[in-house]
Design an enzyme around this catalytic site. Structure first.
Site, PDB file in Angstrom:
ATOM      1  N   LEU A   7       7.035   4.749  -1.650  1.00  0.00           N
ATOM      2  CA  LEU A   7       7.595   3.531  -2.226  1.00  0.00           C
ATOM      3  C   LEU A   7       6.452   2.583  -2.574  1.00  0.00           C
ATOM      4  O   LEU A   7       5.797   2.040  -1.696  1.00  0.00           O
ATOM      5  CB  LEU A   7       8.546   2.848  -1.230  1.00  0.00           C
ATOM      6  CG  LEU A   7       9.646   3.706  -0.608  1.00  0.00           C
ATOM      7  CD1 LEU A   7      10.535   2.840   0.289  1.00  0.00           C
ATOM      8  CD2 LEU A   7      10.474   4.396  -1.675  1.00  0.00           C
ATOM      9  N   HIS A   9       3.391   1.936  -5.903  1.00  0.00           N
ATOM     10  CA  HIS A   9       2.176   2.586  -6.411  1.00  0.00           C
ATOM     11  C   HIS A   9       1.113   1.526  -6.711  1.00  0.00           C
ATOM     12  O   HIS A   9       0.448   1.534  -7.732  1.00  0.00           O
ATOM     13  CB  HIS A   9       2.499   3.406  -7.668  1.00  0.00           C
ATOM     14  CG  HIS A   9       1.408   4.351  -8.065  1.00  0.00           C
ATOM     15  ND1 HIS A   9       0.478   4.053  -9.037  1.00  0.00           N
ATOM     16  CD2 HIS A   9       1.089   5.586  -7.604  1.00  0.00           C
ATOM     17  CE1 HIS A   9      -0.370   5.064  -9.161  1.00  0.00           C
ATOM     18  NE2 HIS A   9      -0.018   6.007  -8.311  1.00  0.00           N
ATOM     19  N   VAL A  11      -2.153  -0.775  -4.661  1.00  0.00           N
ATOM     20  CA  VAL A  11      -3.454  -0.387  -4.104  1.00  0.00           C
ATOM     21  C   VAL A  11      -3.302   0.687  -3.033  1.00  0.00           C
ATOM     22  O   VAL A  11      -3.931   1.747  -3.084  1.00  0.00           O
ATOM     23  CB  VAL A  11      -4.180  -1.616  -3.530  1.00  0.00           C
ATOM     24  CG1 VAL A  11      -5.453  -1.198  -2.804  1.00  0.00           C
ATOM     25  CG2 VAL A  11      -4.512  -2.600  -4.641  1.00  0.00           C
ATOM     26  N   VAL A  12      -2.449   0.434  -2.044  1.00  0.00           N
ATOM     27  CA  VAL A  12      -2.295   1.395  -0.941  1.00  0.00           C
ATOM     28  C   VAL A  12      -1.537   2.641  -1.391  1.00  0.00           C
ATOM     29  O   VAL A  12      -1.931   3.771  -1.094  1.00  0.00           O
ATOM     30  CB  VAL A  12      -1.585   0.738   0.257  1.00  0.00           C
ATOM     31  CG1 VAL A  12      -1.378   1.752   1.379  1.00  0.00           C
ATOM     32  CG2 VAL A  12      -2.405  -0.437   0.777  1.00  0.00           C
ATOM     33  N   SER A  14      -1.213   4.049  -4.365  1.00  0.00           N
ATOM     34  CA  SER A  14      -2.044   4.925  -5.187  1.00  0.00           C
ATOM     35  C   SER A  14      -3.135   5.584  -4.353  1.00  0.00           C
ATOM     36  O   SER A  14      -3.525   6.732  -4.601  1.00  0.00           O
ATOM     37  CB  SER A  14      -2.663   4.145  -6.351  1.00  0.00           C
ATOM     38  OG  SER A  14      -3.514   3.113  -5.885  1.00  0.00           O
ATOM     39  N   ILE A 131      -8.936   1.511  10.720  1.00  0.00           N
ATOM     40  CA  ILE A 131      -9.380   1.575  12.120  1.00  0.00           C
ATOM     41  C   ILE A 131      -8.250   2.135  12.974  1.00  0.00           C
ATOM     42  O   ILE A 131      -7.160   1.559  13.000  1.00  0.00           O
ATOM     43  CB  ILE A 131      -9.760   0.182  12.660  1.00  0.00           C
ATOM     44  CG1 ILE A 131     -10.803  -0.481  11.773  1.00  0.00           C
ATOM     45  CG2 ILE A 131     -10.265   0.273  14.091  1.00  0.00           C
ATOM     46  CD1 ILE A 131     -11.051  -1.939  12.127  1.00  0.00           C
ATOM     47  N   GLU A 185      -7.317 -12.997  -2.226  1.00  0.00           N
ATOM     48  CA  GLU A 185      -6.327 -13.112  -3.296  1.00  0.00           C
ATOM     49  C   GLU A 185      -6.484 -14.445  -4.022  1.00  0.00           C
ATOM     50  O   GLU A 185      -7.150 -15.372  -3.541  1.00  0.00           O
ATOM     51  CB  GLU A 185      -4.915 -13.043  -2.689  1.00  0.00           C
ATOM     52  CG  GLU A 185      -4.615 -11.766  -1.918  1.00  0.00           C
ATOM     53  CD  GLU A 185      -4.454 -10.558  -2.824  1.00  0.00           C
ATOM     54  OE1 GLU A 185      -4.231 -10.737  -4.042  1.00  0.00           O
ATOM     55  OE2 GLU A 185      -4.574  -9.429  -2.310  1.00  0.00           O
ATOM     56  N   LYS A 200      -0.776  -9.308  12.753  1.00  0.00           N
ATOM     57  CA  LYS A 200      -1.439  -8.160  13.373  1.00  0.00           C
ATOM     58  C   LYS A 200      -1.506  -8.292  14.896  1.00  0.00           C
ATOM     59  O   LYS A 200      -1.266  -7.320  15.620  1.00  0.00           O
ATOM     60  CB  LYS A 200      -2.835  -7.993  12.776  1.00  0.00           C
ATOM     61  CG  LYS A 200      -2.792  -7.591  11.305  1.00  0.00           C
ATOM     62  CD  LYS A 200      -4.179  -7.619  10.679  1.00  0.00           C
ATOM     63  CE  LYS A 200      -4.113  -7.239   9.205  1.00  0.00           C
ATOM     64  NZ  LYS A 200      -5.436  -7.356   8.541  1.00  0.00           N
ATOM     65  N   GLY A 298      -8.650  -2.286   2.448  1.00  0.00           N
ATOM     66  CA  GLY A 298      -9.218  -1.475   1.380  1.00  0.00           C
ATOM     67  C   GLY A 298      -8.323  -0.294   1.064  1.00  0.00           C
ATOM     68  O   GLY A 298      -7.582   0.201   1.914  1.00  0.00           O
TER      69      GLY A 298
END
Length: 415
Positions: A7, A9, A11-12, A14, A131, A185, A200, A298
């Site tokens: 679900l 497409h 950055v992550v 793709s 990580i 951003e 996080k 990234g």
């Protein structure tokens, strides 16, 4: 053959496709089964891609396909991600996600739904990008009683602070550079105001201590008020300033949790985590401090963690991988005002620096002075130990009544 759907497409998403396509043989060997991406959900079209025929704009195509057993959610945000993930779990499909906002807000509910339906809900990539941290806490450190976790959990803010420390850039200049390099951003508020790090640390706290922690219950400060003067005082004190997400279990069964800029001693493992890197320290009763370090975001680092979860899902298709925490409960989080700690204060009076400090010493028993180079007239750096948030607020009111302004107040970390 294990059929999956992706679900999103962006950055992550793709990146997940790229990792699956470029490491097909090794992934098949590790999963002991070939993994095929059957559907990719996105409103856009990508006719130039070799897998262009796999795209769909209709979520029902994925939901109603009985061959799809695992869904990878890389959309981000709460909606429609939450609705899609919940429907997948209700309809017999395990879910892997990189969505920290989703896990922080709905983790307990979705884990319970996965457990009820004997499915997996995995989210290694939601904290720390590439990580490994979720799996080590839930498995490798399972024999420990984890007492505390502290970490640099946001690469954008760490990059900005690194530039302020090393190159003496002001906050605005460092932020602009981060945006130009693609680390921040256009609207950087979630990073620089601490919301990203908050989500996080909530996930880590929920996992380590077994009870869901909602981000809105956590005291959160960003780095927008940090100045080069603060950085200079931290250096004179013997450390650096980092944005830290921290949680600890107290003797009364409550947890103390916060996100805030903190002074970190140069002797700390976290002091040398610079640029866009993240570092997380887990303090266990048997292991002591264990450090996890790497790029926290990234395309490919995050995608690597997502694919590792997909492999885990394939290997545990018929035997659910245990990952769970309870729903939140009242009075679980210690009131922020009662949490004790050490503080650094930057103050200024309409007098000499010595006189300013003398007034601080009178209002704050046990105060110690820090002297930096090129100290402004009437300015002083002060540290105070073992005082609650409520206590220091009360004493700072007295200090201001004496004509001394509090320019900044930063906690001092014990990690």
């Amino acid at each position: 053959m294990a059929d999956i759907a992706v679900l999103g497409h962006g950055v992550v998403g793709s990146g997940v496709l790229e990792v699956l396509l470029t490491h097909t043989q090794s992934i098949t060997r590790r999963a002991k089964e070939e993994i095929r991406v059957k559907h990719i959900l996105d409103l856009r079209e990508f006719p130039e891609l070799p897998y262009a025929g796999s795209f769909t704009k209709d979520f029902k195509v994925i939901l109603e396909d009985p061959e799809v057993t695992i869904v990878v959610e890389c959309m981000g945000g709460l909606e429609p991600a939450y609705t899609f993930v919940r429907k997948c779990l209700e309809n017999g499909k395990s879910v892997v996600t990189s969505n920290k906002e989703l896990v922080a807000a709905k983790g307990a509910e979705l884990l319970a739904l996965a457990q009820k339906n004997n499915l997996n809900f995995l989210f290694e990539a939601s904290v720390g990008g590439g990580i490994p941290i979720i799996r080590p806490i839930s498995q490798c450190l399972a024999a420990n009683e984890v007492g505390e976790i502290a970490g640099i959990l946001n690469g954008t803010t760490n990059f900005i602070l690194t530039k302020m420390i090393r190159e003496h850039m002001g906050f605005e200049e460092a932020l602009k550079l981060a945006q130009e390099l693609g680390y921040a951003e256009r609207d950087p508020s979630a990073d620089v105001e601490g919301a990203d790090a908050c989500r996080k640390i909530c996930i880590l706290a929920s996992l380590a201590f077994g009870t869901h922690v909602y981000p809105e219950e956590v005291h959160t400060e960003g780095i927008t008020k940090i100045t080069l003067e603060d950085v200079a005082y931290a250096d004179a004190w013997g450390g650096v300033i980092k944005l830290i997400g921290q949680v600890s279990m107290l003797e009364n069964g409550h947890i103390a949790i916060m996100v805030a800029p903190m002074l970190i001693s140069r002797e700390s493992q976290l002091a040398n985590v610079d640029d866009v890197f993240n570092g997380i320290v887990v303090r266990g009763d048997a292991t002591g401090d264990v450090m996890f370090y790497g790029k926290g975001a990234g395309k490919l680092p995050t995608a690597s963690a997502v694919v590792a979860d997909v492999i885990d899902c394939v290997k545990h298709m018929k035997a659910r991988k245990y990952l769970f925490w309870e729903e939140a409960r009242p009075d679980y989080i210690e009131p922020f005002e009662s949490i004790k700690g050490d503080f650094f204060l930057r103050i200024q009076g309409d007098c000499s620096s010595d006189e300013t400090f003398a007034k601080a010493a009178e209002a704050l028993p046990g105060a110690a002075r820090i002297v930096r180079r090129e100290e402004a007239k009437g300015e002083a750096g002060v540290t105070v130990e073992n005082i609650s948030e409520a206590g220091i607020r009360e004493r700072l009111l007295r200090l201001e009544e004496s004509g001394v302004r509090v320019l900044d107040r930063i906690r001092i970390s014990d990690f």
